[in-house]
Design an enzyme around this catalytic site. Structure first.
Site, PDB file in Angstrom:
ATOM      1  N   HIS A 258     125.314   8.737  60.073  1.00  7.82           N
ATOM      2  CA  HIS A 258     125.257   8.893  61.524  1.00  7.82           C
ATOM      3  C   HIS A 258     125.790  10.257  61.907  1.00  7.82           C
ATOM      4  O   HIS A 258     126.743  10.746  61.297  1.00  7.82           O
ATOM      5  CB  HIS A 258     126.085   7.799  62.236  1.00  7.82           C
ATOM      6  CG  HIS A 258     125.667   7.619  63.644  1.00  7.82           C
ATOM      7  ND1 HIS A 258     126.169   8.395  64.657  1.00  7.82           N
ATOM      8  CD2 HIS A 258     124.755   6.781  64.195  1.00  7.82           C
ATOM      9  CE1 HIS A 258     125.580   8.027  65.788  1.00  7.82           C
ATOM     10  NE2 HIS A 258     124.726   7.060  65.533  1.00  7.82           N
ATOM     11  N   ASP A 309     121.137   0.164  62.512  1.00  6.82           N
ATOM     12  CA  ASP A 309     119.829  -0.265  62.027  1.00  6.82           C
ATOM     13  C   ASP A 309     119.912  -1.115  60.764  1.00  6.82           C
ATOM     14  O   ASP A 309     118.980  -1.866  60.464  1.00  6.82           O
ATOM     15  CB  ASP A 309     118.947   0.962  61.726  1.00  6.82           C
ATOM     16  CG  ASP A 309     118.343   1.539  62.993  1.00  6.82           C
ATOM     17  OD1 ASP A 309     118.076   0.766  63.923  1.00  6.82           O
ATOM     18  OD2 ASP A 309     118.142   2.763  63.055  1.00  6.82           O
TER      19      ASP A 309
HETATM   20  N1  ACO Z   1     120.958   8.586  52.621  1.00  4.78           N
HETATM   21  C1  ACO Z   1     121.299   9.563  51.748  1.00  4.78           C
HETATM   22  N2  ACO Z   1     121.940  10.694  52.095  1.00  4.78           N
HETATM   23  C2  ACO Z   1     122.233  10.842  53.403  1.00  4.78           C
HETATM   24  C3  ACO Z   1     121.920   9.874  54.361  1.00  4.78           C
HETATM   25  C4  ACO Z   1     121.265   8.710  53.937  1.00  4.78           C
HETATM   26  N3  ACO Z   1     120.942   7.743  54.775  1.00  4.78           N
HETATM   27  N4  ACO Z   1     122.352  10.289  55.562  1.00  4.78           N
HETATM   28  C5  ACO Z   1     122.911  11.476  55.369  1.00  4.78           C
HETATM   29  N5  ACO Z   1     122.850  11.817  54.066  1.00  4.78           N
HETATM   30  C6  ACO Z   1     123.365  13.029  53.477  1.00  4.78           C
HETATM   31  C7  ACO Z   1     122.460  14.201  53.811  1.00  4.78           C
HETATM   32  O1  ACO Z   1     121.437  14.361  52.856  1.00  4.78           O
HETATM   33  C8  ACO Z   1     123.429  15.349  53.814  1.00  4.78           C
HETATM   34  O2  ACO Z   1     123.708  15.712  52.499  1.00  4.78           O
HETATM   35  P1  ACO Z   1     123.867  17.262  52.083  1.00  4.78           P
HETATM   36  O3  ACO Z   1     125.025  17.747  52.888  1.00  4.78           O
HETATM   37  O4  ACO Z   1     124.083  17.196  50.634  1.00  4.78           O
HETATM   38  O5  ACO Z   1     122.581  17.904  52.495  1.00  4.78           O
HETATM   39  C9  ACO Z   1     124.704  14.722  54.389  1.00  4.78           C
HETATM   40  O6  ACO Z   1     124.614  13.331  54.093  1.00  4.78           O
HETATM   41  C10 ACO Z   1     124.847  14.936  55.892  1.00  4.78           C
HETATM   42  O7  ACO Z   1     123.748  14.367  56.523  1.00  4.78           O
HETATM   43  P2  ACO Z   1     122.892  15.031  57.672  1.00  4.78           P
HETATM   44  O8  ACO Z   1     121.436  14.815  57.380  1.00  4.78           O
HETATM   45  O9  ACO Z   1     123.362  16.419  57.936  1.00  4.78           O
HETATM   46  O10 ACO Z   1     123.283  14.137  58.883  1.00  4.78           O
HETATM   47  P3  ACO Z   1     122.648  14.241  60.307  1.00  4.78           P
HETATM   48  O11 ACO Z   1     123.752  14.078  61.262  1.00  4.78           O
HETATM   49  O12 ACO Z   1     121.811  15.448  60.464  1.00  4.78           O
HETATM   50  O13 ACO Z   1     121.657  12.992  60.330  1.00  4.78           O
HETATM   51  C11 ACO Z   1     120.989  10.756  60.275  1.00  4.78           C
HETATM   52  C12 ACO Z   1     122.074  11.737  60.715  1.00  4.78           C
HETATM   53  C13 ACO Z   1     119.622  11.226  60.775  1.00  4.78           C
HETATM   54  C14 ACO Z   1     121.286   9.402  60.876  1.00  4.78           C
HETATM   55  C15 ACO Z   1     120.996  10.663  58.717  1.00  4.78           C
HETATM   56  O14 ACO Z   1     122.233  10.136  58.293  1.00  4.78           O
HETATM   57  C16 ACO Z   1     119.848   9.838  58.186  1.00  4.78           C
HETATM   58  O15 ACO Z   1     118.752  10.386  57.980  1.00  4.78           O
HETATM   59  N6  ACO Z   1     120.048   8.495  57.970  1.00  4.78           N
HETATM   60  C17 ACO Z   1     118.983   7.635  57.491  1.00  4.78           C
HETATM   61  C18 ACO Z   1     118.081   7.207  58.650  1.00  4.78           C
HETATM   62  C19 ACO Z   1     118.789   6.242  59.586  1.00  4.78           C
HETATM   63  O16 ACO Z   1     119.378   5.264  59.185  1.00  4.78           O
HETATM   64  N7  ACO Z   1     118.637   6.511  60.890  1.00  4.78           N
HETATM   65  C20 ACO Z   1     119.211   5.677  61.949  1.00  4.78           C
HETATM   66  C21 ACO Z   1     120.378   6.338  62.580  1.00  4.78           C
HETATM   67  S1  ACO Z   1     121.130   5.341  63.802  1.00  4.78           S
HETATM   68  C22 ACO Z   1     120.031   5.331  65.037  1.00  4.78           C
HETATM   69  O17 ACO Z   1     119.341   6.275  65.301  1.00  4.78           O
HETATM   70  C23 ACO Z   1     119.855   4.166  65.741  1.00  4.78           C
END
Ligand code: ACO
Length: 372
Positions: A258, A309
């Site tokens: 998140h 989710d």
């Molecule tokens: N699985 C694996 N790795 C992840 C995940 C995940 N679900 N989420 C974040 N990471 C990793 C990223 O790859 C990144 O790694 P890095 O620094 O080595 O590149 C690190 O954690 C930071 O993540 P960001 O992508 O920078 O986080 P951001 O704040 O941009 O994105 C998001 C947040 C979109 C929710 C992301 O965590 C994600 O894609 N999650 C999966 C999709 C999801 O569940 N979405 C629902 C969110 S809640 C909602 O909208 C209702």
């Protein structure tokens, strides 16, 4: 130009009184989400988000009766689903189209005085539930079901979807899910809605834009994909190797991570509890056990926590809801928050118009097509 905040991380884009995330706790207009999830009916939350206060008895009853009235769709709206309600059309695609379509039947859609705006808000909130459920039925070759005046919003959604009266436990679980998804500060779809109406465009345009944003897998679209993942993992014993492989391939695990919460999503505990209860009641406890194992593994391997989710997927699955309807259900609830933010944007509007750092080529000269 100043530094770019990729993904607008940490940027304060406006003031709001609708909801807040402070110290990892979510509140709607100052009420803790825990309090509301335990006690409130979704309709009370709708009123709260739009008026910044809870309704009294008369106000709640008036809102409920208007929601009921507006839930019945114009027959032409039911009929238009016949044109495209097939398994090939994602229900979020259909919702984006149908929200836009119902604006054609709102004779006051372009009027801006406050009473019309509030009436439109109730109208959209009511009809969004009917659009999702009617589409789901028409694609199965079934007749749409009219709402029942004896049911609340959550009960009517389930009734219009399945054509059978839901049990009290189902209504309670679904109501709670609606309350928990209703608003969430400046998430992507809410910000999209506010951007859309910051040009002083109409409320329908704001909701259509927001539906489009929620559809994506990084936002509301994640819940459907959680269920795809759970159906790929056949048993608790397979979790370790399944997740290891995904991490190795640098794939995202849906339902985790998140932008704002790093220590835990305050909504997830309720959905986890509900998931435990309802999977056990429906004889699907293994799905819950697999989910818990995935959550433990993600915490251990990536220090990532389950978001809203993750456990909502098994709750909706156990309510016997088609997996591609999970995101539309999120939209049904979040419409209340989108509308609250649209109303707030109208109250104190300035068009959203940020800048971009140009990184393309410069000083180029136009060449006639024969010379390229
Ligand atoms: N699985 C694996 N790795 C992840 C995940 C995940 N679900 N989420 C974040 N990471 C990793 C990223 O790859 C990144 O790694 P890095 O620094 O080595 O590149 C690190 O954690 C930071 O993540 P960001 O992508 O920078 O986080 P951001 O704040 O941009 O994105 C998001 C947040 C979109 C929710 C992301 O965590 C994600 O894609 N999650 C999966 C999709 C999801 O569940 N979405 C629902 C969110 S809640 C909602 O909208 C209702």
């Amino acid at each position: 130009m100043a530094n770019i905040q990729r993904g607008l991380e940490g940027v304060l884009a406006a003031e709001t009184k609708v909801s807040s995330i402070i110290d990892s706790q979510l509140t709607y207009a100052g009420y803790d989400i825990d309090d509301l999830a335990n006690h409130a009916e979704f309709e009370e939350v709708v009123f709260l988000l739009w008026h910044y206060r809870l309704p009294n008895k008369e106000e709640l009853s008036e809102l409920k009766s208007k929601l009921f009235e507006y839930m019945t769709l114009n027959p032409r709206v039911y009929n238009h689903f016949q044109e495209y309600a097939t398994d090939d059309v994602h229900p979020m695609t259909a919702l984006r189209t149908s929200v836009s379509y119902i604006a054609h039947f709102d004779e006051h859609a372009e009027e801006e005085d406050e009473s019309q705006t509030m009436e439109r808000a109730i109208r959209i909130q009511a009809k969004i539930a009917s659009l999702v459920t009617a589409f789901a039925r028409v694609r199965e070759g079934k007749e749409p079901v009219k709402p029942s005046e004896d049911l609340n919003y959550a009960g009517n959604f389930l009734y219009m979807l399945r054509g059978e009266l839901p049990t009290d436990i189902e209504v309670e679980a679904f109501n709670k899910a609606l309350v928990l998804h209703a608003d969430h500060e400046f998430n992507a779809s809410t910000f999209t809605a506010r951007c859309a109406v910051s040009s002083l465009s109409d409320m329908y345009s704001g909701i259509v834009a927001a539906v489009g944003s929620l559809k994506g897998p990084l936002h509301g679209g994640a819940n459907e994909r959680v269920m795809s993942m759970l159906s790929e993992v056949k048993s608790v014993d397979e979790v370790d190797s399944y997740i290891d492989k995904k991490i190795q391939n640098k794939e995202k695990i849906m339902g985790f991570g998140h932008r704002v919460y790093k220590d835990g999503d305050p909504r997830a505990k309720f959905l986890k509890e509900m998931s435990k209860k309802i999977t056990s009641e429906t004889g699907q406890s293994e799905l819950f056990d697999i989910s818990v194992k995935i959550a433990d593994k993600m915490k251990q391997e990536k220090n990532l926590i389950a978001n809203v989710d993750f456990y909502s997927a098994t709750v909706y699955h156990s309510l016997n809801i088609d997996h591609d309807l999970f995101t539309p259900i999120f939209a049904v609830s979040r419409t209340s928050g989108w509308i609250a933010h649209i109303l707030e944007q109208y109250q104190d509007n300035r068009i959203m118009r940020p800048r971009a750092q140009y990184i393309g080529e410069t000083n180029r000269t136009y060449l006639p097509i024969e010379e390229r």
